[in-house]
Design an enzyme around this catalytic site. Structure first.
Site, short mmCIF file in Angstrom:
data_model
loop_
_atom_site.label_atom_id
_atom_site.label_comp_id
_atom_site.label_asym_id
_atom_site.label_seq_id
_atom_site.Cartn_x
_atom_site.Cartn_y
_atom_site.Cartn_z
N CYS A 285 46.87 23.61 22.42
CA CYS A 285 45.98 24.52 21.69
C CYS A 285 46.44 24.71 20.25
O CYS A 285 45.63 25.02 19.38
CB CYS A 285 45.91 25.85 22.40
N GLU B 67 42.04 33.53 24.69
CA GLU B 67 42.73 32.51 23.89
C GLU B 67 41.91 31.25 24.04
O GLU B 67 41.91 30.63 25.11
CB GLU B 67 44.15 32.28 24.40
P1 NAP Z 1 38.09 25.64 30.70
O1 NAP Z 1 37.30 24.53 31.27
O2 NAP Z 1 37.39 26.69 29.96
O3 NAP Z 1 38.87 26.26 31.96
C1 NAP Z 1 39.82 27.27 31.76
C2 NAP Z 1 39.96 28.08 33.03
O4 NAP Z 1 38.76 28.81 33.27
C3 NAP Z 1 40.21 27.25 34.29
O5 NAP Z 1 41.17 27.92 35.06
C4 NAP Z 1 38.86 27.26 34.97
O6 NAP Z 1 38.94 27.11 36.36
C5 NAP Z 1 38.38 28.64 34.63
N1 NAP Z 1 36.94 28.84 34.70
C6 NAP Z 1 35.97 28.01 34.29
N2 NAP Z 1 34.76 28.58 34.47
C7 NAP Z 1 34.99 29.82 35.00
C8 NAP Z 1 34.16 30.90 35.40
N3 NAP Z 1 32.84 30.82 35.29
N4 NAP Z 1 34.74 32.00 35.91
C9 NAP Z 1 36.08 32.09 36.00
N5 NAP Z 1 36.92 31.10 35.63
C10 NAP Z 1 36.39 29.98 35.13
O7 NAP Z 1 39.23 25.11 29.73
P2 NAP Z 1 40.27 23.92 29.96
O8 NAP Z 1 39.53 22.63 29.84
O9 NAP Z 1 41.12 24.15 31.16
O10 NAP Z 1 41.23 24.10 28.70
C11 NAP Z 1 41.04 23.46 27.47
C12 NAP Z 1 40.73 24.45 26.39
O11 NAP Z 1 41.68 25.50 26.42
C13 NAP Z 1 40.82 23.88 25.00
O12 NAP Z 1 39.69 24.25 24.27
C14 NAP Z 1 42.05 24.54 24.38
O13 NAP Z 1 41.99 24.72 23.01
C15 NAP Z 1 42.10 25.82 25.11
N6 NAP Z 1 43.45 26.35 25.15
C16 NAP Z 1 43.74 27.44 24.38
C17 NAP Z 1 45.02 27.98 24.41
C18 NAP Z 1 45.35 29.18 23.59
O14 NAP Z 1 46.40 29.76 23.80
N7 NAP Z 1 44.49 29.61 22.70
C19 NAP Z 1 46.00 27.40 25.20
C20 NAP Z 1 45.67 26.29 25.96
C21 NAP Z 1 44.39 25.78 25.94
P3 NAP Z 1 38.75 25.68 37.07
O15 NAP Z 1 39.76 24.78 36.51
O16 NAP Z 1 38.96 25.98 38.51
O17 NAP Z 1 37.36 25.25 36.75
#
Ligand code: NAP
Length: 523
Positions: free
Chosen positions: A297, A258
């Site tokens: 999102c 997602e």
């Molecule tokens: P993110 O930076 O991609 O992080 C998401 C998750 O991934 C965090 O728990 C992060 O952990 C983890 N992560 C990062 N790198 C990783 C790796 N190499 N291996 C394993 N896990 C890893 O995203 P975000 O800034 O939290 O969220 C914002 C984005 O989420 C926006 O683009 C939004 O559109 C999207 N979103 C989508 C939905 C949907 O349902 N489609 C819902 C909500 C948000 P750490 O925090 O520990 O780094």
């Protein structure tokens, strides 16, 4: 305010990681509220424990018993609702309303799946569709069935929904009979941590059914096995990184992604100022822009408005947005808090610069000094609300390709033709939701059919549903959540559809009474 050490719940016990930990901040004051550290915690052993203990225990339960467990989780969270709301204000920069959206969303989604699961009764596996005659006579019979996967469901979640993001995945996996491991985003993990504490203290789930990784994932995903499922919510770039992991590819481990989404709202040419459809449109679009400071999102980023209505819409939207006070989200008069992290603030500022290439700002000022209500000068990750108007909707570059994850959206003029609207929506290359505001049946039908292949959900707002809808930004447990392309290509919730991601579909073939007995269709 003291800083709380966030522990992980692994192998049925709480463990504090060794190391200095990553600070979690209050985005309003920038004060430290917690520290997360997973160093030294044996995550591989935790996964094995979850599969062995949690999986076995859950698969021995009937659907109705699993549903009861999910219902008890909902109740346990409801008991600590106020604490969780306060934590979201503190660690997420959420107003109370924003916090409720997440916390009540979690409680409600668990409750909805408890109700759904109850209807499945004392079965442990599910029949899929009708039985089929496979041979010359009905003796040789076929039936598709779903059985729970014997691995563990690992959730990697985004920062913006620490509670609901867990609940919407956990409800489906637990109902299917899979143990879950939740790894929330570190920056806002305090809410998820306190939620998990409440669930563990309530002793509702068997040992190993619930595990929690409070901080960096470290080698967690390296130990996934063939019967495991990975569900990820977050940025498109992290989603792509995870999807490309050799280990996951080699073992064909299913990964539901997602990711980001350039959600659209389309105003029909029939909608007049002062009509219910227009009021609904203005209400929902301005709410989407500012609820959770635009960090949703499902938030509308592109607003398609017939050329003849653009000036009116700008005036009406601006009047609404001007009423929203930005400041300390703990204050009742404040309608919008800060962004969740400094990184978020930097990302939004960079995105806003890109959008300037595509159009002009028609509400707000990206460069003006902000004086947040109740804030401390120079502190906090506050950002103004900005409404843009695209110069050329079809030719705009960033509007259709870059998600600015904050209180920012762009009005894109169009002719009023539903086919053009669908084409413009499609320029976003896939979204979670697109909304159509109109009372003209013919316009709605043509727009909806044109838009549907580009999105996981089409929301139709108009006079008939004015008082009956929570708007396109609310994800409902019985409708699917997810979308094609940019949105990650994943799908969650949707009632039983979401449960099936955690079960294996198998075609049973054999002597009819035996096949029917296994699939639970005959005694
Ligand atoms: P993110 O930076 O991609 O992080 C998401 C998750 O991934 C965090 O728990 C992060 O952990 C983890 N992560 C990062 N790198 C990783 C790796 N190499 N291996 C394993 N896990 C890893 O995203 P975000 O800034 O939290 O969220 C914002 C984005 O989420 C926006 O683009 C939004 O559109 C999207 N979103 C989508 C939905 C949907 O349902 N489609 C819902 C909500 C948000 P750490 O925090 O520990 O780094």
């Amino acid at each position: 305010m003291s800083s709380e050490r966030i522990e992980s719940y692994i192998s049925g016990q709480w463990s504090a990681g060794s190391g200095p930990g990553v600070p979690l901040l209050n985005p309003t004051t920038e004060a430290e509220v917690g520290r997360a550290e997973t160093g030294g915690i044996d995550l591989a052993a935790g996964l094995a424990f979850a599969r062995r203990e949690g999986g076995r225990a859950l698969r021995s339960l009937t659907f109705a018993e699993r549903a009861a467990l999910i219902g008890q989780m909902s109740t346990a969270l409801h008991k600590v609702r106020e604490e969780l709301i306060d934590t979201s204000v503190e660690n997420g920069g959420c107003t109370r309303g924003d916090a409720k959206f997440d916390i009540d969303g979690a409680i409600g989604t668990l409750a909805a799946y408890a109700e759904l699961g109850k209807t499945l009764g004392d079965a442990r596996i599910l029949a899929d569709g009708e039985g089929i005659q496979l041979g010359r006579s009905p003796r040789f019979w076929g039936q598709h069935v779903y059985t729970p996967k014997t691995g563990v469901a690992v959730f990697v979640n985004a920062f913006n929904f620490p509670a609901w993001g867990f609940a919407e995945k956990a409800a489906c996996a637990l109902l299917a009979g899979m143990p879950v491991v939740c790894k929330p985003a570190t920056a806002t993990a305090l809410t998820a941590y306190r939620m998990f504490k409440a669930l563990v203290n309530a002793e509702v789930a068997p040992k190993g059914a619930l595990s929690f990784v409070g901080g960096a994932p470290r080698d967690l995903l390296d130990h996934l096995e063939v019967q495991d499922v990975l569900a990820f919510t977050g940025s498109a770039s992290t989603g792509q990184t995870l999807r490309a992991q050799k280990h996951l590819i080699e073992k064909s481990i299913p990964i539901n992604v997602e990711a980001d989404s350039l959600n659209a709202a389309v105003l029909g040419p029939d909608v007049e100022l002062g009509s219910d459809a227009m009021s609904l449109f203005l209400r929902e679009v301005s709410k989407d822009m500012t609820q959770k400071t635009g960090q949703k999102c499902t938030a509308t980023r592109r607003i398609f408005v017939p050329e003849a209505r653009v000036q009116d819409v700008i005036a009406e939207m601006s009047a609404r947005l001007a009423e929203i006070k930005i400041g300390d989200p703990a204050l009742t008069e404040v309608g919008m808090g800060p962004l969740a992290t400094r990184q978020q603030l930097e990302d939004v500022r960079a995105g806003v610069k890109r959008l300037r290439e595509d159009g002009e700002v028609v509400f707000g000022d990206a460069d003006a000094a902000l004086n947040p209500v109740g804030g401390t000068a120079g502190k906090g990750f506050f950002h103004p609300i900005l409404l843009y108007r695209a110069k050329n909707s079809a030719a705009a570059r960033w509007v259709h390709s870059h998600e600015v994850f904050g209180p920012v959206a762009t009005i894109c003029p169009y002719s009023g033709d539903p086919n053009e609207a669908a084409e413009l929506v499609g320029l976003g290359r896939g979204s979670l939701v697109a909304s159509i505001y109109s009372d003209d049946k013919s316009f709605i039908e043509r727009a909806a059919i044109g838009i549907a292949p580009w999105t996981g959900r089409v929301y139709i707002g108009g006079a008939k549903v004015f008082d009956h809808t929570m708007g396109p930004g609310t994800v409902l447990p019985l409708s699917v959540h997810g979308g094609p392309g940019r949105a990650g290509g994943g799908e969650e919730l949707g009632g039983m559809r979401g449960v099936m991601h955690y079960m294996q579909r198998t075609a049973l073939q054999g002597y009819r009474p035996i096949v029917e007995s296994i699939s639970g269709q005959k005694g």
